[in-house]
Design an enzyme around this catalytic site. Sequence first.
Site, PDB file in Angstrom:
ATOM      1  N   GLU A  56       0.816  -1.213   0.000  1.00  0.00           N
ATOM      2  CA  GLU A  56       0.000   0.000   0.000  1.00  0.00           C
ATOM      3  C   GLU A  56       0.845   1.257   0.000  1.00  0.00           C
ATOM      4  O   GLU A  56       0.579   2.206  -0.761  1.00  0.00           O
ATOM      5  CB  GLU A  56      -0.942   0.012   1.217  1.00  0.00           C
ATOM      6  CG  GLU A  56      -1.966  -1.113   1.217  1.00  0.00           C
ATOM      7  CD  GLU A  56      -1.501  -2.323   2.006  1.00  0.00           C
ATOM      8  OE1 GLU A  56      -2.337  -2.940   2.676  1.00  0.00           O
ATOM      9  OE2 GLU A  56      -0.293  -2.658   1.950  1.00  0.00           O
ATOM     10  N   LEU A 208      18.139 -29.675  -5.295  1.00  0.00           N
ATOM     11  CA  LEU A 208      16.905 -29.080  -4.767  1.00  0.00           C
ATOM     12  C   LEU A 208      16.917 -27.553  -4.850  1.00  0.00           C
ATOM     13  O   LEU A 208      16.243 -26.881  -4.079  1.00  0.00           O
ATOM     14  CB  LEU A 208      16.661 -29.523  -3.323  1.00  0.00           C
ATOM     15  CG  LEU A 208      16.585 -31.031  -3.077  1.00  0.00           C
ATOM     16  CD1 LEU A 208      16.344 -31.315  -1.599  1.00  0.00           C
ATOM     17  CD2 LEU A 208      15.491 -31.680  -3.925  1.00  0.00           C
TER      18      LEU A 208
END
Length: 436
Positions: A56, A208
Amino acid sequence: MSITPHDERFMAAAIRLSRWHLGRTATNPSVGCLIVRDGVIVGRAVTALGGRPHAETQALAEAGALARGATAYVTLEPCSHHGRTPPCSEALIAYGVARVVISVTDPDPRVSGRGIAMLREAGIAVDTGVLEAEGRHSLAAYLTRQTKNRPYVTLKLAVSADGMIGRQGEGQVAITGPLARAQVQALRAETDAILVGIGTAIADDPLLTVRTSGLEAQSPIRIVLDPFLALPLTSKLVETAREVPVIVVAGEEASLLEAEGLPPSALPGISPTRGEIGRRRDPNSPASDQDGFASRQDVGQGANPDPISPLVGEIPGRAEGGNLPADATDMDSRRAALEAAGVEVVHCNPYHPEVLLPALATRGISSLLVEGGAKTARLFLEAGLVDRIQLYQAPVVIGERGIESPLDATDIPSGFANTGTLMFGEDRLDEYERGL
């Protein structure tokens, strides 16, 4: 004020925007915000990397004076409490926004309903629940950690035409094609942590990490369930532990060694932690918003509180593992060697995910991808702690010595709904989710 198609269109854009920083905002949610005046977007933002500034305040700064009398579209209720930055509700009021449209109300008790009340008391019109289902989906990780005190868990499986996920003794076996594998890299990039069992870590020696060009820095924390610290020092995980964090979850209960016929004296000389993982700062953020540990009762509905039996084949000394420790000194030396290589070793029964998951949540992990090992997949499924299943089905045939998948499209657990099907070349992805 009634909700219009324009409201839904702008909220849909804010939700798409919110996904830009998934997995990269630490303990804060990735929120999207649009400032719209006379049908034109004059400010837009997503929560910044690391969690601050919030969406915001950035969107308002971009809009500047044009924010006065405008409508703000926000995917999550604006915060109302003073933390390291002033509340976003105060910023919306200060800029003179006339209306705020919200998708999801924040369950955080410091915020829930208070942000809306502040806005309305200032004379700002507020509408909530716009595209709420879509908003909750984009905020699933944050909402799960807030309401269930654990990460949102995704189980990813790639299954061959004959129902297998790999072949015994051959390490990694390519089941899906390059398009599907690229999609998995994108999933890793928006996930906080990825988890495998020690059997998979030894047999496959995986990295990974995210290997898509330009997204390497978004690799998740890597977690291995490793009760006896059998992860080889020469493994790719250990060798890259200083570049991308690796957490090894070691056992702490005498029952783990007794199950292998070893005496309790073979346990390492450490203090029990009752499944708690230390209050280590979130590696993706300068600070964490939460302290403390969750109890088993806080894990959330659907969790199985009963102990989970050790997984045959996932324990070293069995088909998929290495050697058991000879004594406590051996265990201590393994731990010291791993830590010297940059691996973090924590003690929490690997077979109690209902304890492990809340402990991970306390360190800012909001989303967890379970990606390796049929037995590890069953562990989380049987505990009722999987929120989303991504099931890839490929036309390849594994044949002899195949490792059977813990599930397929015909036996998805009850409570899951199919939320979509996509094709990546010849590979089919079916996604199933529980309701939040």
